[in-house]
Design a protein around this motif. Structure first.
Motif, mmCIF file in Angstrom:
data_model
loop_
_atom_site.group_PDB
_atom_site.id
_atom_site.type_symbol
_atom_site.label_atom_id
_atom_site.label_comp_id
_atom_site.label_asym_id
_atom_site.label_seq_id
_atom_site.Cartn_x
_atom_site.Cartn_y
_atom_site.Cartn_z
ATOM 1 N N ASN A 1 0.809 -1.217 0.000
ATOM 2 C CA ASN A 1 0.000 0.000 0.000
ATOM 3 C C ASN A 1 0.843 1.268 0.000
ATOM 4 O O ASN A 1 0.379 2.322 -0.406
ATOM 5 N N CYS A 2 2.047 1.198 0.490
ATOM 6 C CA CYS A 2 2.933 2.360 0.556
ATOM 7 C C CYS A 2 4.301 2.009 -0.036
ATOM 8 O O CYS A 2 4.804 0.912 0.168
ATOM 9 N N LYS A 3 4.883 2.955 -0.732
ATOM 10 C CA LYS A 3 6.241 2.756 -1.234
ATOM 11 C C LYS A 3 7.227 2.919 -0.089
ATOM 12 O O LYS A 3 6.927 3.498 0.948
ATOM 13 N N ARG A 4 8.433 2.392 -0.302
ATOM 14 C CA ARG A 4 9.432 2.424 0.767
ATOM 15 C C ARG A 4 9.711 3.844 1.237
ATOM 16 O O ARG A 4 9.767 4.107 2.442
ATOM 17 N N GLU A 5 9.883 4.771 0.304
ATOM 18 C CA GLU A 5 10.167 6.157 0.691
ATOM 19 C C GLU A 5 9.022 6.737 1.514
ATOM 20 O O GLU A 5 9.245 7.450 2.490
ATOM 21 N N GLU A 6 7.794 6.405 1.123
ATOM 22 C CA GLU A 6 6.632 6.900 1.851
ATOM 23 C C GLU A 6 6.619 6.370 3.276
ATOM 24 O O GLU A 6 6.337 7.105 4.230
ATOM 25 N N LEU A 7 6.926 5.094 3.447
ATOM 26 C CA LEU A 7 6.968 4.509 4.788
ATOM 27 C C LEU A 7 8.063 5.152 5.634
ATOM 28 O O LEU A 7 7.868 5.407 6.827
ATOM 29 N N GLU A 8 9.202 5.398 5.021
ATOM 30 C CA GLU A 8 10.306 6.039 5.757
ATOM 31 C C GLU A 8 9.915 7.433 6.213
ATOM 32 O O GLU A 8 10.173 7.836 7.358
ATOM 33 N N LEU A 9 9.265 8.183 5.327
ATOM 34 C CA LEU A 9 8.809 9.528 5.684
ATOM 35 C C LEU A 9 7.744 9.468 6.778
ATOM 36 O O LEU A 9 7.717 10.308 7.679
ATOM 37 N N LEU A 10 6.878 8.492 6.671
ATOM 38 C CA LEU A 10 5.827 8.335 7.675
ATOM 39 C C LEU A 10 6.434 8.082 9.049
ATOM 40 O O LEU A 10 6.005 8.656 10.053
ATOM 41 N N ASN A 11 7.459 7.241 9.097
ATOM 42 C CA ASN A 11 8.131 6.968 10.369
ATOM 43 C C ASN A 11 8.787 8.222 10.931
ATOM 44 O O ASN A 11 8.758 8.470 12.142
ATOM 45 N N ILE A 12 9.376 9.019 10.047
ATOM 46 C CA ILE A 12 10.013 10.275 10.490
ATOM 47 C C ILE A 12 8.978 11.211 11.082
ATOM 48 O O ILE A 12 9.190 11.812 12.144
ATOM 49 N N VAL A 13 7.848 11.334 10.387
ATOM 50 C CA VAL A 13 6.778 12.224 10.862
ATOM 51 C C VAL A 13 6.256 11.761 12.214
ATOM 52 O O VAL A 13 5.932 12.567 13.089
ATOM 53 N N MET A 14 6.192 10.466 12.421
ATOM 54 C CA MET A 14 5.644 9.926 13.663
ATOM 55 C C MET A 14 6.583 10.125 14.853
ATOM 56 O O MET A 14 6.124 10.283 15.984
ATOM 57 N N ILE A 15 7.895 10.133 14.600
ATOM 58 C CA ILE A 15 8.842 10.208 15.725
ATOM 59 C C ILE A 15 9.579 11.537 15.787
ATOM 60 O O ILE A 15 10.515 11.691 16.566
ATOM 61 N N VAL A 16 9.150 12.514 14.963
ATOM 62 C CA VAL A 16 9.842 13.804 14.944
ATOM 63 C C VAL A 16 9.826 14.439 16.344
ATOM 64 O O VAL A 16 8.892 14.251 17.121
ATOM 65 N N ASN A 17 10.849 15.185 16.637
ATOM 66 C CA ASN A 17 11.013 15.784 17.967
ATOM 67 C C ASN A 17 9.952 16.865 18.220
ATOM 68 O O ASN A 17 9.991 17.951 17.634
ATOM 69 N N GLU A 18 9.003 16.588 19.100
ATOM 70 C CA GLU A 18 7.922 17.517 19.386
ATOM 71 C C GLU A 18 8.399 18.747 20.155
ATOM 72 O O GLU A 18 7.730 19.778 20.178
ATOM 73 N N GLU A 19 9.575 18.682 20.780
ATOM 74 C CA GLU A 19 10.044 19.804 21.595
ATOM 75 C C GLU A 19 10.444 20.995 20.731
ATOM 76 O O GLU A 19 10.315 22.133 21.149
ATOM 77 N N ASP A 20 10.928 20.739 19.542
ATOM 78 C CA ASP A 20 11.293 21.819 18.637
ATOM 79 C C ASP A 20 10.118 22.068 17.695
ATOM 80 O O ASP A 20 10.014 21.476 16.622
ATOM 81 N N GLU A 21 9.226 22.942 18.122
ATOM 82 C CA GLU A 21 7.974 23.142 17.388
ATOM 83 C C GLU A 21 8.209 23.612 15.959
ATOM 84 O O GLU A 21 7.565 23.150 15.024
ATOM 85 N N ARG A 22 9.136 24.539 15.771
ATOM 86 C CA ARG A 22 9.381 25.076 14.434
ATOM 87 C C ARG A 22 9.938 23.999 13.498
ATOM 88 O O ARG A 22 9.470 23.844 12.358
#
Length: 303
Positions: A182-203
């Motif tokens: 359902n998702c290409k490899r790059e899409e899955l990698e980006l999805l993982n990044i978005v999910m674990i991105v550092n919430e402390e640095d809002e900008r």
């Protein structure tokens, strides 16, 4: 001497008579055998003919005789018989086959399943029935990586309906269950990044998500775009430094899945870039233009 010849001739005549009698008897037996013998055809040919004739009762008889596995056979050209019912515009036969347990994932040599075929024929009755029985068909792909929505060429209403079905299906699944089908490899990698991105640095977090949404629009990454919008990780009209929104990129690259998704989530179809370009100005195919011009109308009809 004459008597001997005569006897030989009598013997030959008797032998010939006996042979003729035997041949006559054999001919009679063969004729009787042919009268009793009936021509039979393979089960797939019989089922194909019943589908072409729209004969549901004959289909039921064939299922009773050969079992439900007969529904998964292919015609002599290699087309699954379930596809044949769509091709022949025999919805009642198609419905019977689906309800009797035909394999809805059965595909031809190019990987097209029944939903791909139904969409290509714009057969809404068949589409609705298939998605009712097997919602995951919406995310299946052909050998050329075409999903059913990609087969929809010019019907805006159907495109919107399929996108809504896809979004509904995505909502039933956990992100962790998405896979390469359902998702290409790059899409899955980006999805993982978005999910674990550092919430402390809002900008920094916002910039990562904005970039990911813009990239998903350019690459037509529906799963990634859906995850961010559904979880309200950013606004649908977030801009880059030149005031481009994801909708601008979706229009430019004819990313139909993400484009309809953005409209569904309220994207502004009149928003201008720093060069005063709207999404309509950037689109170059008729289906994209029609969807942008009519805005949310089609989406509302599909929901």
């Amino acid at each position: 001497m004459m008597e001997t010849v005569f006897k030989c001739k009598n013997y030959s005549s008797e032998l010939l008579s006996a042979k003729l009698k035997a041949l006559t008897s054999l001919k009679s037996e063969l004729k009787s055998s042919k009268a009793k013998r009936r021509v039979t055809f393979p089960a797939n040919v019989m089922l194909q003919q019943a589908i072409s004739d729209g004969d549901k009762e004959e289909i039921k008889k064939i299922i009773t005789k050969h079992g439900k596995s007969v529904l998964d056979l292919k015609d002599p050209t290699g087309m699954p018989l379930l596809h044949r019912a769509i091709f022949e515009d025999q919805f009642e036969c198609f419905e019977l086959m689906v309800n009797e347990g035909a394999d809805l994932l059965a595909a031809d040599e190019e990987g097209w399943n029944a939903l791909h075929v139904a969409v290509s024929f714009e057969d809404m009755d068949a589409i609705e029935l298939l998605l009712q029985h097997k919602p995951e068909l919406i995310n299946t792909r052909t050998m050329d990586s075409l999903r059913p929505i990609n087969v929809c060429e010019s019907n805006c209403e159907l495109c919107a309906y399929l996108l809504q079905a896809e979004v509904t299906y995505l909502k039933t699944r956990s992100v962790t269950h998405w896979d390469s089908a359902n998702c290409k490899r790059e899409e899955l990698e980006l999805l993982n990044i978005v999910m674990i991105v550092n919430e402390e640095d809002e900008r920094s977090t916002r910039q990562v998500r904005q970039s990911a949404l813009h990239l998903s629009a350019a690459k037509n990454y529906l799963g990634l775009a859906y995850y961010m919008l559904e979880n309200q990780l950013l606004t649908v009209d977030c801009e880059d430094y030149e005031h481009w929104t994801a909708l601008h990129l979706a229009a430019l690259h004819s990313s139909m899945d993400v484009l309809v998704l953005l409209i569904q989530y309220g994207a502004n179809v009149e928003k201008l870039t720093s060069c005063y370009k709207s999404p309509v100005d950037l689109a170059d195919d008729e289906l994209t233009l029609e969807l942008l011009r009519r805005g949310c109308e089609y989406i509302e009809q599909a929901m």
